[in-house]
Design an enzyme around this catalytic site. Structure first.
Site, PDB file in Angstrom:
ATOM      1  N   LYS A   1       0.834  -1.343  -0.014  1.00 11.06           N
ATOM      2  CA  LYS A   1      -0.090  -0.106  -0.144  1.00 11.06           C
ATOM      3  C   LYS A   1       0.836   1.170  -0.073  1.00 11.06           C
ATOM      4  O   LYS A   1       1.925   1.162   0.112  1.00 11.06           O
ATOM      5  CB  LYS A   1      -0.826  -0.010   1.362  1.00 11.06           C
ATOM      6  CG  LYS A   1      -1.636  -1.206   1.159  1.00 11.06           C
ATOM      7  CD  LYS A   1      -2.890  -0.984   2.512  1.00 11.06           C
ATOM      8  CE  LYS A   1      -3.911  -2.232   2.538  1.00 11.06           C
ATOM      9  NZ  LYS A   1      -4.757  -1.943   3.884  1.00 11.06           N
TER      10      LYS A   1
ATOM     11  N   TYR B   1     -12.102  -2.374  -3.221  1.00 11.35           N
ATOM     12  CA  TYR B   1     -12.736  -2.509  -1.716  1.00 11.35           C
ATOM     13  C   TYR B   1     -14.316  -2.261  -1.623  1.00 11.35           C
ATOM     14  O   TYR B   1     -14.926  -2.127  -0.925  1.00 11.35           O
ATOM     15  CB  TYR B   1     -12.316  -1.314  -0.916  1.00 11.35           C
ATOM     16  CG  TYR B   1     -10.844  -1.391  -0.454  1.00 11.35           C
ATOM     17  CD1 TYR B   1     -10.419  -2.671   0.531  1.00 11.35           C
ATOM     18  CD2 TYR B   1      -9.470  -0.463  -0.473  1.00 11.35           C
ATOM     19  CE1 TYR B   1      -9.309  -2.702   0.949  1.00 11.35           C
ATOM     20  CE2 TYR B   1      -8.418  -0.649  -0.159  1.00 11.35           C
ATOM     21  CZ  TYR B   1      -8.109  -1.882   0.677  1.00 11.35           C
ATOM     22  OH  TYR B   1      -7.050  -2.053   1.169  1.00 11.35           O
TER      23      TYR B   1
ATOM     24  N   ASN C   1      -1.696   0.003   7.518  1.00  7.67           N
ATOM     25  CA  ASN C   1      -1.282  -1.330   7.769  1.00  7.67           C
ATOM     26  C   ASN C   1      -0.339  -2.017   6.566  1.00  7.67           C
ATOM     27  O   ASN C   1      -0.445  -3.339   6.629  1.00  7.67           O
ATOM     28  CB  ASN C   1      -2.570  -2.440   8.345  1.00  7.67           C
ATOM     29  CG  ASN C   1      -3.387  -2.483   7.245  1.00  7.67           C
ATOM     30  OD1 ASN C   1      -3.371  -2.026   6.017  1.00  7.67           O
ATOM     31  ND2 ASN C   1      -4.796  -3.199   7.415  1.00  7.67           N
TER      32      ASN C   1
ATOM     33  N   HIS D   1      -2.078  -5.167   1.640  1.00  6.06           N
ATOM     34  CA  HIS D   1      -3.325  -5.976   1.166  1.00  6.06           C
ATOM     35  C   HIS D   1      -2.842  -7.369   0.843  1.00  6.06           C
ATOM     36  O   HIS D   1      -1.929  -7.293  -0.016  1.00  6.06           O
ATOM     37  CB  HIS D   1      -4.149  -5.306   0.253  1.00  6.06           C
ATOM     38  CG  HIS D   1      -5.105  -5.936  -0.005  1.00  6.06           C
ATOM     39  ND1 HIS D   1      -6.439  -5.939   0.527  1.00  6.06           N
ATOM     40  CD2 HIS D   1      -5.361  -6.778  -1.276  1.00  6.06           C
ATOM     41  CE1 HIS D   1      -7.253  -6.711  -0.102  1.00  6.06           C
ATOM     42  NE2 HIS D   1      -6.582  -7.399  -1.194  1.00  6.06           N
TER      43      HIS D   1
ATOM     44  N   GLU E   1      -9.726  -9.867  -7.404  1.00  7.44           N
ATOM     45  CA  GLU E   1      -8.917  -8.708  -7.262  1.00  7.44           C
ATOM     46  C   GLU E   1      -7.535  -8.941  -8.490  1.00  7.44           C
ATOM     47  O   GLU E   1      -7.365  -7.874  -9.032  1.00  7.44           O
ATOM     48  CB  GLU E   1      -8.022  -8.938  -5.978  1.00  7.44           C
ATOM     49  CG  GLU E   1      -9.115  -8.408  -4.810  1.00  7.44           C
ATOM     50  CD  GLU E   1      -8.634  -8.783  -3.328  1.00  7.44           C
ATOM     51  OE1 GLU E   1      -7.390  -9.109  -3.216  1.00  7.44           O
ATOM     52  OE2 GLU E   1      -9.585  -8.872  -2.361  1.00  7.44           O
TER      53      GLU E   1
HETATM   54  P1  DAT Z   1      -7.753  -6.968   5.655  1.00  6.24           P
HETATM   55  O1  DAT Z   1      -6.855  -5.600   4.950  1.00  6.24           O
HETATM   56  O2  DAT Z   1      -7.047  -7.471   6.674  1.00  6.24           O
HETATM   57  O3  DAT Z   1      -8.371  -7.738   4.650  1.00  6.24           O
HETATM   58  P2  DAT Z   1     -10.231  -5.628   5.967  1.00  6.24           P
HETATM   59  O4  DAT Z   1     -10.850  -6.436   4.428  1.00  6.24           O
HETATM   60  O5  DAT Z   1     -11.362  -6.021   6.970  1.00  6.24           O
HETATM   61  O6  DAT Z   1      -9.016  -6.058   6.452  1.00  6.24           O
HETATM   62  O7  DAT Z   1     -10.408  -4.195   5.815  1.00  6.24           O
HETATM   63  C1  DAT Z   1      -9.591  -3.532   4.641  1.00  6.24           C
HETATM   64  C2  DAT Z   1      -8.787  -2.211   4.962  1.00  6.24           C
HETATM   65  O8  DAT Z   1      -9.647  -1.486   5.610  1.00  6.24           O
HETATM   66  C3  DAT Z   1      -7.917  -2.706   6.153  1.00  6.24           C
HETATM   67  O9  DAT Z   1      -6.812  -3.214   5.804  1.00  6.24           O
HETATM   68  C4  DAT Z   1      -7.572  -1.356   6.884  1.00  6.24           C
HETATM   69  C5  DAT Z   1      -9.129  -0.737   6.574  1.00  6.24           C
HETATM   70  N1  DAT Z   1      -9.836  -0.987   7.900  1.00  6.24           N
HETATM   71  C6  DAT Z   1     -10.617  -2.046   8.386  1.00  6.24           C
HETATM   72  N2  DAT Z   1     -10.992  -2.032   9.496  1.00  6.24           N
HETATM   73  C7  DAT Z   1     -10.815  -0.445   9.832  1.00  6.24           C
HETATM   74  C8  DAT Z   1     -11.223   0.100  10.975  1.00  6.24           C
HETATM   75  N3  DAT Z   1     -12.164  -0.133  11.937  1.00  6.24           N
HETATM   76  N4  DAT Z   1     -10.918   1.467  10.947  1.00  6.24           N
HETATM   77  C9  DAT Z   1     -10.282   1.917   9.737  1.00  6.24           C
HETATM   78  N5  DAT Z   1      -9.782   1.415   8.957  1.00  6.24           N
HETATM   79  C10 DAT Z   1     -10.071  -0.099   8.761  1.00  6.24           C
HETATM   80 MG    MG Z   2      -9.683  -7.638   3.178  1.00  4.11          MG
END
Ligand code: DAT
Ligand code: MG
Length: 149
Positions: free
Chosen positions: A9, A49, A112, A115, A126
């Site tokens: 990212k 997303y 974080n 991805h 994706e």
């Molecule tokens: P991952 O990236 O582990 O698959 P996800 O699909 O639940 O996690 O979420 C996609 C991204 O969105 C994640 O990498 C960071 C952001 N995100 C997730 N939960 C969040 C939250 N509670 N607050 C802010 N950003 C968040």
């Molecule tokens: Mg995810």
């Protein structure tokens, strides 16, 4: 052999972690079969997303992911989807184990670093968003005789 989708990212690129992350993928024995650096457009971000459209953090997530270049990859290997998820660590870097990318380098869920697709189905979806067939190279690495029994 399974294929998964992985992305360094904008924060990973800006923090100079491209080499570190690619290195971890290589050292694991996985094979990168497509790789591209580019700035994600708003349209691609929203499709990538799509499952999070209704979330409160969706707007900031789209702003962040389009804010600076990313590095996109297709990674191939046995159980590549789950192996790459394990290598990434928990979504919130504060919960992610040390030894994982997020656990070693992150402090904020909105930053974080990587991805990785969460299932084979997501990986296929994706990959189709970020790559065309022409981007994918078919090859084997000599080391694979020493990675797999
Ligand atoms: P991952 O990236 O582990 O698959 P996800 O699909 O639940 O996690 O979420 C996609 C991204 O969105 C994640 O990498 C960071 C952001 N995100 C997730 N939960 C969040 C939250 N509670 N607050 C802010 N950003 C968040
Ligand atoms: Mg995810």
């Amino acid at each position: 052999m399974e294929q998964t989708y992985a992305m360094i990212k904008p924060d990973g690129v800006q923090r100079g972690l491209i080499g570190e992350i690619i290195s971890r993928i290589e050292r694991k024995g996985l094979r990168i079969v497509a790789m591209r650096m580019y700035r994600i457009t708003d349209d691609v971000a929203r499709r990538h997303y799509a499952e999070h459209t209704e979330k409160v953090f969706f707007g900031s997530l789209i702003d962040f992911i389009t804010s600076s270049p990313v590095v996109s990859m297709i990674v191939e290997g046995e159980n590549a989807v789950s192996v790459m998820r394990t290598m990434s660590g928990a979504t919130n870097p504060n919960d992610a184990a040390f030894g994982t990318i997020r656990g070693d380098f992150g402090l904020d869920v909105g930053r974080n670093i990587v991805h990785t697709a969460d299932s084979l189905e997501s990986a296929k979806r994706e990959i189709a968003i970020h790559f065309t067939d022409a981007d994918v190279v078919e090859y084997t690495k000599a080391e694979e005789a020493w990675v797999y029994e």
